[in-house]
Design a protein around this motif. Sequence first.
Motif, mmCIF file in Angstrom:
data_model
loop_
_atom_site.group_PDB
_atom_site.id
_atom_site.type_symbol
_atom_site.label_atom_id
_atom_site.label_comp_id
_atom_site.label_asym_id
_atom_site.label_seq_id
_atom_site.Cartn_x
_atom_site.Cartn_y
_atom_site.Cartn_z
ATOM 1 N N GLY A 27 7.255 25.117 -0.336
ATOM 2 C CA GLY A 27 7.774 25.181 -1.685
ATOM 3 C C GLY A 27 9.279 25.219 -1.699
ATOM 4 N N SER A 31 11.253 25.475 -8.006
ATOM 5 C CA SER A 31 9.862 25.537 -8.459
ATOM 6 C C SER A 31 9.399 26.974 -8.617
ATOM 7 C CB SER A 31 8.948 24.790 -7.477
ATOM 8 O OG SER A 31 9.226 23.405 -7.475
ATOM 9 N N ASP A 41 12.831 24.578 -17.693
ATOM 10 C CA ASP A 41 12.466 23.315 -17.060
ATOM 11 C C ASP A 41 13.712 22.445 -16.916
ATOM 12 O OD1 ASP A 41 11.483 20.889 -16.220
ATOM 13 O OD2 ASP A 41 10.088 20.615 -17.891
ATOM 14 N N LEU A 325 11.794 18.096 -7.216
ATOM 15 C CA LEU A 325 11.314 19.425 -6.807
ATOM 16 C C LEU A 325 10.294 19.229 -5.689
ATOM 17 C CD1 LEU A 325 10.883 21.152 -10.292
ATOM 18 C CD2 LEU A 325 12.883 21.137 -8.775
ATOM 19 N N GLN A 327 8.195 20.907 -4.088
ATOM 20 C CA GLN A 327 6.865 21.505 -4.181
ATOM 21 C C GLN A 327 5.877 20.594 -4.898
ATOM 22 O OE1 GLN A 327 7.109 25.703 -4.777
ATOM 23 N NE2 GLN A 327 5.114 25.831 -5.790
ATOM 24 N N ARG A 328 6.386 19.664 -5.702
ATOM 25 C CA ARG A 328 5.525 18.752 -6.446
ATOM 26 C C ARG A 328 5.207 17.467 -5.665
ATOM 27 N NH1 ARG A 328 8.257 18.936 -12.537
ATOM 28 N NH2 ARG A 328 8.104 21.202 -12.835
#
Length: 817
Positions: A27, A31, A41, A325, A327-328
């Motif tokens: 991660g 995030s 966001d 990001l 983590q996505r």
Amino acid sequence: MKTCSLEGAWTLSSSPSGVTCPAEVPGDTHSALLAAGKISDPYWAEEELAAQWVGREDWTYERTFSLTADFLAEKSVFLHAESLDTVAAIFVNGHKVSTTCNAFVRHRVEVRPFLRIGENQIRIVLASAERTAEERAAALKYPVPYTQFPVQSPHRNLLRKPQCHAGWDWGPCLMVAAIGGPLYLGATSLGRIEYVWTEQSHRKGLVEVSIHCEVTSPEGGETTLEIMLDGQRITTPTVLKPGLNLLQEKVVIRRPRLWWPNGHGAQPLYDLEVSVAGDSARKRIGLRTVEVVNAEDAHGVSLTFVVNGRPIFCKGANWIPTDALPQRITREVMDDLLSSAAAVHMNMIRVWGGGQYEPDCFYDLCDEKGLLVWQDFMFSCALYPGTPEFLAEVEPEIVHQVKRLRDHASLALWCGNNENVGALSWFEESRKNRDRYLVDYDRLNEGVIGRSVRELDPGRVYWPSSPCGGPGDYSDCWHSDGRGDMHFWSVWHEGKPFEEYLNVRPRFCSEFGYQSFPSLDVVKTYAPRDQWNVTAPVMEHHQRNPGGNTRITENFARYFRIPQGFENFVYLSQVQQAIAIQIAVEHWRRLRPLCMGALYWQLNDLWPVCSWSSLEYGGKWKLLHHAARRFFDPVLVSVHPGKDGSVEIWGTNDLPDPARGRLEISIRDFSGAVRKKFSWREAIPAGAAALLRTITASQIPDRPEKLFLQVEGTVGGRVVRNTFFFATYKKCDLPQAEITRKIEAIPGGFAVTLSTNHPAFWVSLNADDIPGEFDDNAFTLLPGSPRVFQFTPKRNKPTLAAFRKALTIRHLRETYE
């Protein structure tokens, strides 16, 4: 080998602000903060600017874990960290066990002396990459310049992290700190596998596969090397010495099934398993040969990829990371994007040098889908230091990535960097003292990167830079089209008309592009309704190329009647983008074998933005991507302006056999009436392009602005369609077409039947807010020729009523009164 996973729940804290929150590993900081409500966001409106403080903090990840006496009884216990981004210090039970300054290096360090039975603590401190870069810049003896963008973290070229994290002309500035996966402790007394790689020797009816296995042993000992490949099992007793061991064996595969690029054959993959010293490694390999022909000829210097002896026209796009990001970034997202690439007949993806070396699953997916990979090393649009310290950071990166990736069947070429040769002339400092920076360039690009590739992967071509003419060639490959690969940006960045593509004859164009806005489905994810205006602050914030929105708007005036309303603006921007790239690709494909590749910029986005992509953030197809299904089709019939008002019909065939069939060319007025028709049987030669017919000016029955030309036919078993305007769209009085629709549910989706009373051009179907794609889009609809289109939802199938309500239809004439 025993393992203890360290992935999962950690605690994240910062200094000096003292923010604390839960975090997931793998991660990233942003995030975790977003999930905990500590930041808004960063993709919404201008919230990216409010998150800049995150990149200036130091961040600490920590957690506890438990170990048994059995685990610690092994002679070696090591920490495996696949990626630490970027400036990291690792502490185990309070002891500093290692540091690293490179996000692209796998980190393995012995930690057994610092561990204990029961509960243990690990802490990973990630110092601010932004502050570290500033400190390094201050210590330089002379400046090392880099390109800068509207929102920018400084001196990104001094750090080994994804360069686009610092901001780009299509991406946000989010200086994430991250821990990638896998992350675990490994325990062994006999040995651990470091890398496994293979070499192939192809002979008639067989392939000899040489398997190489690197093993690190703490104290040495006896073991057995076991290899399983193609149903064969080979066991070899061996004695390991303390330290690094290289084990080798050979397997002969008879009657091999060859791996082919997408559109040229199947992609069979062989399971390979190597076991030794209680550890094992598994991978899948494809059997094929790849040759890159880079030779002087009558036209300059070629660049042609030859797979299994067959020259391949490379069709594809440039790839950037799938998300800002980390983590996505998941296999599911990559699979969706790469499946979309393969679905429109792409056979090559260029992994661009300002992003990252992708995880193993990306290359596995390319292997499975037949997508050749042009792999840049991660240096882009900048000059880089040539200091011993910087080169020492880079070398283990190159070694690791080459050893990790070299076995993939999809991997076609290593490239030293993106546009760094050109960067030598971009900056005042390097223009004044070119020799200084050229020496630095050579120390890095040839002294470290090129040397390492040639030593570790001698059978694969090392291309020094993109663009370039080849090894030792420093040609201006932005404007000179005869040598190696070209980046052609005169249409977008210099504002030249689309027709300028017809004046360029590249050997291989690895970058060219034109921007468009994302669909309204995506716009609404970053902009409130009151910002739905091309010059509104939020809309300009999500346009990172200075002057980009102006350029799109100005070009409308060149080709179209000005659209009314923001919705029509968005739609027409996508039409305009598709037209630009179609003109280039269709022209360059008809030049084969002079030109043997067209990779447009870019395939995907990493946040919601106005950009050059054909796939929006989230994977939705722009109209360009639908057009690519036609202009990248293995059998293409295209129409081009000729001399003295004539029109040329060209056929291009990528298939290994002649493409035979029947063609019908109709010249029509805008009521749809056929004014002239030509029909004939045709055979387009295998792996070639040919002029099929010339329609002279005297055969065109009216003024250019009164007519259009339609191509219909079936050639090589494939339906071919194309539309050509004799004049620019704005000069033509298009009729008000009335399109009727019939919608019905079918297994797996919906069928939409369309009919029209007058020709409708660039017809676009969209199911608002329902993820999924139509099997064709951005098409011409003719009166008397109804067509059926199938919509396949990506996730749960909506009701017929919901789909009916969501369906919108646009076409060119509707954009203005």
